[in-house]
Design a protein around this motif. Structure first.
Motif, PDB file in Angstrom:
ATOM      1  N   LYS A 289       0.782  -1.066  -0.069  1.00  0.00           N
ATOM      2  CA  LYS A 289      -0.149   0.020  -0.011  1.00  0.00           C
ATOM      3  C   LYS A 289       0.991   1.250   0.134  1.00  0.00           C
ATOM      4  O   LYS A 289       1.932   1.460   0.635  1.00  0.00           O
ATOM      5  CB  LYS A 289      -0.751  -0.126   1.401  1.00  0.00           C
ATOM      6  CG  LYS A 289      -1.801  -1.201   1.180  1.00  0.00           C
ATOM      7  CD  LYS A 289      -2.783  -1.122   2.534  1.00  0.00           C
ATOM      8  CE  LYS A 289      -3.844  -2.250   2.309  1.00  0.00           C
ATOM      9  NZ  LYS A 289      -3.214  -3.221   2.005  1.00  0.00           N
ATOM     10  N   PRO A 290       0.395   2.296  -0.784  1.00  0.00           N
ATOM     11  CA  PRO A 290       1.141   3.592  -0.746  1.00  0.00           C
ATOM     12  C   PRO A 290       1.255   4.237   0.876  1.00  0.00           C
ATOM     13  O   PRO A 290       0.200   4.101   1.379  1.00  0.00           O
ATOM     14  CB  PRO A 290       0.415   4.482  -1.698  1.00  0.00           C
ATOM     15  CG  PRO A 290      -0.734   3.624  -2.136  1.00  0.00           C
ATOM     16  CD  PRO A 290      -0.752   2.234  -1.617  1.00  0.00           C
ATOM     17  N   LEU A 291       2.217   5.136   0.988  1.00  0.00           N
ATOM     18  CA  LEU A 291       2.268   5.777   2.362  1.00  0.00           C
ATOM     19  C   LEU A 291       1.362   6.921   2.204  1.00  0.00           C
ATOM     20  O   LEU A 291       1.678   8.022   2.007  1.00  0.00           O
ATOM     21  CB  LEU A 291       3.769   6.160   2.590  1.00  0.00           C
ATOM     22  CG  LEU A 291       4.591   5.020   2.377  1.00  0.00           C
ATOM     23  CD1 LEU A 291       6.263   5.459   2.341  1.00  0.00           C
ATOM     24  CD2 LEU A 291       4.416   3.998   3.377  1.00  0.00           C
ATOM     25  N   ARG A 292       0.297   6.814   2.616  1.00  0.00           N
ATOM     26  CA  ARG A 292      -0.757   7.812   2.649  1.00  0.00           C
ATOM     27  C   ARG A 292      -0.682   8.649   4.124  1.00  0.00           C
ATOM     28  O   ARG A 292      -1.000   9.867   3.927  1.00  0.00           O
ATOM     29  CB  ARG A 292      -2.197   7.164   2.389  1.00  0.00           C
ATOM     30  CG  ARG A 292      -2.476   6.780   0.953  1.00  0.00           C
ATOM     31  CD  ARG A 292      -3.985   6.649   0.852  1.00  0.00           C
ATOM     32  NE  ARG A 292      -4.243   6.358  -0.691  1.00  0.00           N
ATOM     33  CZ  ARG A 292      -3.854   5.755  -1.659  1.00  0.00           C
ATOM     34  NH1 ARG A 292      -3.015   4.747  -1.205  1.00  0.00           N
ATOM     35  NH2 ARG A 292      -4.504   5.517  -2.750  1.00  0.00           N
ATOM     36  N   GLU A 293      -0.513   7.794   4.853  1.00  0.00           N
ATOM     37  CA  GLU A 293      -0.631   8.688   6.219  1.00  0.00           C
ATOM     38  C   GLU A 293       0.592   9.578   6.618  1.00  0.00           C
ATOM     39  O   GLU A 293       0.535  10.652   6.991  1.00  0.00           O
ATOM     40  CB  GLU A 293      -0.691   7.614   7.639  1.00  0.00           C
ATOM     41  CG  GLU A 293      -1.827   6.593   7.495  1.00  0.00           C
ATOM     42  CD  GLU A 293      -3.413   7.521   7.659  1.00  0.00           C
ATOM     43  OE1 GLU A 293      -3.082   8.238   8.382  1.00  0.00           O
ATOM     44  OE2 GLU A 293      -4.191   7.362   6.722  1.00  0.00           O
ATOM     45  N   ASP A 294       1.692   9.145   6.391  1.00  0.00           N
ATOM     46  CA  ASP A 294       3.045   9.917   6.610  1.00  0.00           C
ATOM     47  C   ASP A 294       4.080   9.827   5.520  1.00  0.00           C
ATOM     48  O   ASP A 294       5.182   9.747   5.676  1.00  0.00           O
ATOM     49  CB  ASP A 294       3.595   9.143   7.927  1.00  0.00           C
ATOM     50  CG  ASP A 294       3.989   7.837   7.755  1.00  0.00           C
ATOM     51  OD1 ASP A 294       3.507   7.054   6.636  1.00  0.00           O
ATOM     52  OD2 ASP A 294       4.840   7.081   8.778  1.00  0.00           O
ATOM     53  N   GLY A 295       3.321   9.784   4.307  1.00  0.00           N
ATOM     54  CA  GLY A 295       4.425   9.768   3.111  1.00  0.00           C
ATOM     55  C   GLY A 295       4.278  11.125   2.230  1.00  0.00           C
ATOM     56  O   GLY A 295       3.969  12.089   2.853  1.00  0.00           O
ATOM     57  N   PRO A 296       4.440  11.116   1.117  1.00  0.00           N
ATOM     58  CA  PRO A 296       4.225   9.814   0.206  1.00  0.00           C
ATOM     59  C   PRO A 296       5.677   8.935   0.090  1.00  0.00           C
ATOM     60  O   PRO A 296       5.592   7.936  -0.485  1.00  0.00           O
ATOM     61  CB  PRO A 296       4.327  10.842  -1.091  1.00  0.00           C
ATOM     62  CG  PRO A 296       4.595  11.915  -0.909  1.00  0.00           C
ATOM     63  CD  PRO A 296       4.614  12.501   0.413  1.00  0.00           C
ATOM     64  N   VAL A 297       6.664   9.481   0.750  1.00  0.00           N
ATOM     65  CA  VAL A 297       7.846   8.728   0.737  1.00  0.00           C
ATOM     66  C   VAL A 297       8.683   8.947   2.238  1.00  0.00           C
ATOM     67  O   VAL A 297       8.226   9.857   2.911  1.00  0.00           O
ATOM     68  CB  VAL A 297       8.857   9.214  -0.360  1.00  0.00           C
ATOM     69  CG1 VAL A 297       8.617   9.188  -1.951  1.00  0.00           C
ATOM     70  CG2 VAL A 297       9.431  10.622  -0.202  1.00  0.00           C
ATOM     71  N   HIS A 298       9.433   7.826   2.428  1.00  0.00           N
ATOM     72  CA  HIS A 298      10.002   7.924   3.590  1.00  0.00           C
ATOM     73  C   HIS A 298      11.252   7.606   3.211  1.00  0.00           C
ATOM     74  O   HIS A 298      11.950   7.185   2.167  1.00  0.00           O
ATOM     75  CB  HIS A 298      10.013   6.758   4.233  1.00  0.00           C
ATOM     76  CG  HIS A 298       8.728   6.368   5.134  1.00  0.00           C
ATOM     77  ND1 HIS A 298       8.178   5.334   5.771  1.00  0.00           N
ATOM     78  CD2 HIS A 298       7.589   7.256   5.277  1.00  0.00           C
ATOM     79  CE1 HIS A 298       7.111   5.616   6.183  1.00  0.00           C
ATOM     80  NE2 HIS A 298       6.582   6.807   5.818  1.00  0.00           N
ATOM     81  N   CYS A 299      12.334   8.432   3.835  1.00  0.00           N
ATOM     82  CA  CYS A 299      13.846   8.543   3.384  1.00  0.00           C
ATOM     83  C   CYS A 299      14.700   7.551   4.484  1.00  0.00           C
ATOM     84  O   CYS A 299      14.616   8.081   5.599  1.00  0.00           O
ATOM     85  CB  CYS A 299      14.425   9.938   3.220  1.00  0.00           C
ATOM     86  SG  CYS A 299      13.650  11.259   2.088  1.00  0.00           S
ATOM     87  N   TYR A 300      15.354   6.651   3.620  1.00  0.00           N
ATOM     88  CA  TYR A 300      16.366   6.130   4.396  1.00  0.00           C
ATOM     89  C   TYR A 300      17.888   6.311   4.058  1.00  0.00           C
ATOM     90  O   TYR A 300      18.102   6.340   2.769  1.00  0.00           O
ATOM     91  CB  TYR A 300      15.977   4.535   4.193  1.00  0.00           C
ATOM     92  CG  TYR A 300      14.635   3.948   4.724  1.00  0.00           C
ATOM     93  CD1 TYR A 300      14.385   3.371   5.776  1.00  0.00           C
ATOM     94  CD2 TYR A 300      13.466   4.281   3.602  1.00  0.00           C
ATOM     95  CE1 TYR A 300      13.193   3.301   6.086  1.00  0.00           C
ATOM     96  CE2 TYR A 300      12.061   3.791   4.240  1.00  0.00           C
ATOM     97  CZ  TYR A 300      12.174   3.308   5.512  1.00  0.00           C
ATOM     98  OH  TYR A 300      10.735   2.978   5.801  1.00  0.00           O
ATOM     99  N   TYR A 301      18.636   6.322   5.011  1.00  0.00           N
ATOM    100  CA  TYR A 301      20.082   6.793   4.819  1.00  0.00           C
ATOM    101  C   TYR A 301      20.477   5.058   4.016  1.00  0.00           C
ATOM    102  O   TYR A 301      20.250   4.196   4.358  1.00  0.00           O
ATOM    103  CB  TYR A 301      20.845   6.989   5.863  1.00  0.00           C
ATOM    104  CG  TYR A 301      20.476   8.230   6.590  1.00  0.00           C
ATOM    105  CD1 TYR A 301      20.224   9.295   5.813  1.00  0.00           C
ATOM    106  CD2 TYR A 301      20.254   8.297   7.952  1.00  0.00           C
ATOM    107  CE1 TYR A 301      19.523  10.367   6.340  1.00  0.00           C
ATOM    108  CE2 TYR A 301      20.069   9.718   8.519  1.00  0.00           C
ATOM    109  CZ  TYR A 301      19.559  10.708   7.652  1.00  0.00           C
ATOM    110  OH  TYR A 301      19.155  11.846   8.191  1.00  0.00           O
ATOM    111  N   GLY A 302      21.657   5.508   3.082  1.00  0.00           N
ATOM    112  CA  GLY A 302      21.944   4.065   2.439  1.00  0.00           C
ATOM    113  C   GLY A 302      22.560   3.182   3.312  1.00  0.00           C
ATOM    114  O   GLY A 302      22.844   1.816   3.080  1.00  0.00           O
TER     115      GLY A 302
END
Length: 165
Positions: free
Chosen positions: A134-147
């Motif tokens: 499911k797309p990140l509707r609540e706390d999105g639209p994206v999450h950033c993760y460090y490499g």
């Protein structure tokens, strides 16, 4: 909630990202395996050659008709898409925006504030865009993760814009 994210600032081209279409992008990866599997360098030409030869071998052995195994593979891929947690590398988007030479940092603008990162770290980031299919509707639209995965359990959420400075 806005479902697009902008890349702006010291770039030749400002870009609008739409995470809702990334599910169809070949660059997407399973988020958990991205951080937990060993990373190996992939040679795109070698990978393409292997895929083509596998297809050629299949046609030689099984003929050009669609064998039942292909239907099962398609079902598995569809099941994976509707239940998977996916991410996509951030670097290709920065390359398409053509970051100017004088730029040195990326500022991630979210509802919680701003996070300033050196471009070298930003290029290694991945953007999570789907959890359990499911797309990140609540706390999105994206999450950033460090490499390096250092913020895997607490990614940067509610991202609105990436500004290159």
């Amino acid at each position: 909630m806005e479902s697009i994210v902008l890349i702006s600032g010291k770039v030749k081209y400002s870009i609008t990202l739409d995470p809702s279409v990334w599910i169809f992008d070949d660059r997407k990866q399973e988020l958990h395996s991205f951080f937990h599997d060993e990373k190996e360098e992939k040679d795109s030409l070698e990978e393409y050659t292997k895929e083509v030869s596998k297809h050629w071998d299949r046609e030689i052995i099984e003929g050009a008709i669609v064998p039942p195994t292909l239907k099962t593979e398609k079902k598995f891929i569809k099941e994976e898409l509707i239940t998977g947690t996916f991410c996509i590398p951030f670097e290709p988007f920065l390359k398409n925006a053509e970051v100017l030479e004088e730029a040195s940092h990326l500022i991630i603008i979210s509802d919680e504030g701003e996070v300033k990162l050196p471009l070298e770290i930003a290029e290694q980031m991945v953007l999570g865009f789907s959890i359990d299919g499911k797309p990140l509707r609540e706390d999105g639209p994206v999450h950033c993760y460090y490499g390096d995965g250092s913020n895997f359990n607490n990614p940067i959420r509610n991202v609105k814009e990436f500004r290159v400075e």
